[in-house]
Design an enzyme around this catalytic site. Structure first.
Site, mmCIF file in Angstrom:
data_model
loop_
_atom_site.group_PDB
_atom_site.id
_atom_site.type_symbol
_atom_site.label_atom_id
_atom_site.label_comp_id
_atom_site.label_asym_id
_atom_site.label_seq_id
_atom_site.Cartn_x
_atom_site.Cartn_y
_atom_site.Cartn_z
ATOM 1 N N CYS A 200 51.884 42.289 43.513
ATOM 2 C CA CYS A 200 52.277 43.361 42.609
ATOM 3 C C CYS A 200 52.273 44.637 43.457
ATOM 4 C CB CYS A 200 51.361 43.444 41.386
ATOM 5 S SG CYS A 200 49.612 43.695 41.744
ATOM 6 N N GLU A 201 52.108 45.774 42.858
ATOM 7 C CA GLU A 201 52.177 47.018 43.636
ATOM 8 C C GLU A 201 51.107 47.076 44.717
ATOM 9 O OE1 GLU A 201 52.668 51.822 42.945
ATOM 10 O OE2 GLU A 201 52.029 50.578 41.255
#
Length: 166
Positions: free
Chosen positions: A64-65
């Protein structure tokens, strides 16, 4: 990850699936070349319906980020579902090799932006996407129902101005 994308391990890996667990606006704002956007449990579950080739290494790489919340949660969900599907054949798994990208998309983009499409990075908290964030966060609460206890009063206070009680 850059070496995987550049084919350094192609003699040992049959297939690599890069699973980007960020919200669609983040993914569209830049993602690792060849990644698939899967930000819901149903999407991740669809991986378990795909056929893996016996004896061939199919590696999944989640992120994810920052690879600190959404990516790890989806990684654990896939592993749990895979274990449940294969409970009668332990230790067999459809995907025995599942990894989490250290530092997430942000760190990868900072060092290998040339391997991202487009060559850009849209953070989850980008001001132009406040409405999108609210939309996907509210939906993600329903997607994770049962896995995390969130009181409705606490949930409402994040969406509606304080003092309103529905």
């Amino acid at each position: 990850m850059a070496e995987v994308l550049n084919g350094v391990y192609s003699d040992r890996l049959h297939k690599v699936t890069i699973v980007d667990c960020r919200y669609p606006y983040e993914f569209e704002g830049g993602h690792i070349r060849g990644a698939v956007n899967m930000y819901t449990r149903d999407a991740v579950n669809s991986l378990l319906g795909t056929q893996t080739t016996a004896g061939k290494r199919h590696v999944l790489i989640f992120h994810c980020e920052f690879s600190s919340e959404r990516g790890p949660r989806m990684y654990r969900h896939l592993r749990s579902q895979d274990r449940a599907l294969n409970q009668d054949h332990y230790p067999k798994l459809n995907y025995p090799e599942v990894y989490l990208l250290h530092g997430g998309y942000k760190a990868f983009y900072e060092s290998h932006g040339d391997l991202c499409d487009p060559d850009s990075y849209t953070p989850m908290l980008h001001l132009d996407h406040c409405a999108d964030l609210r939309h996907y966060r509210v939906k993600s609460k329903t997607w994770t129902a049962g896995s995390e206890k969130v009181s409705s009063r606490r949930h409402r206070s994040r969406i509606f101005p304080s003092g309103l009680d529905f």
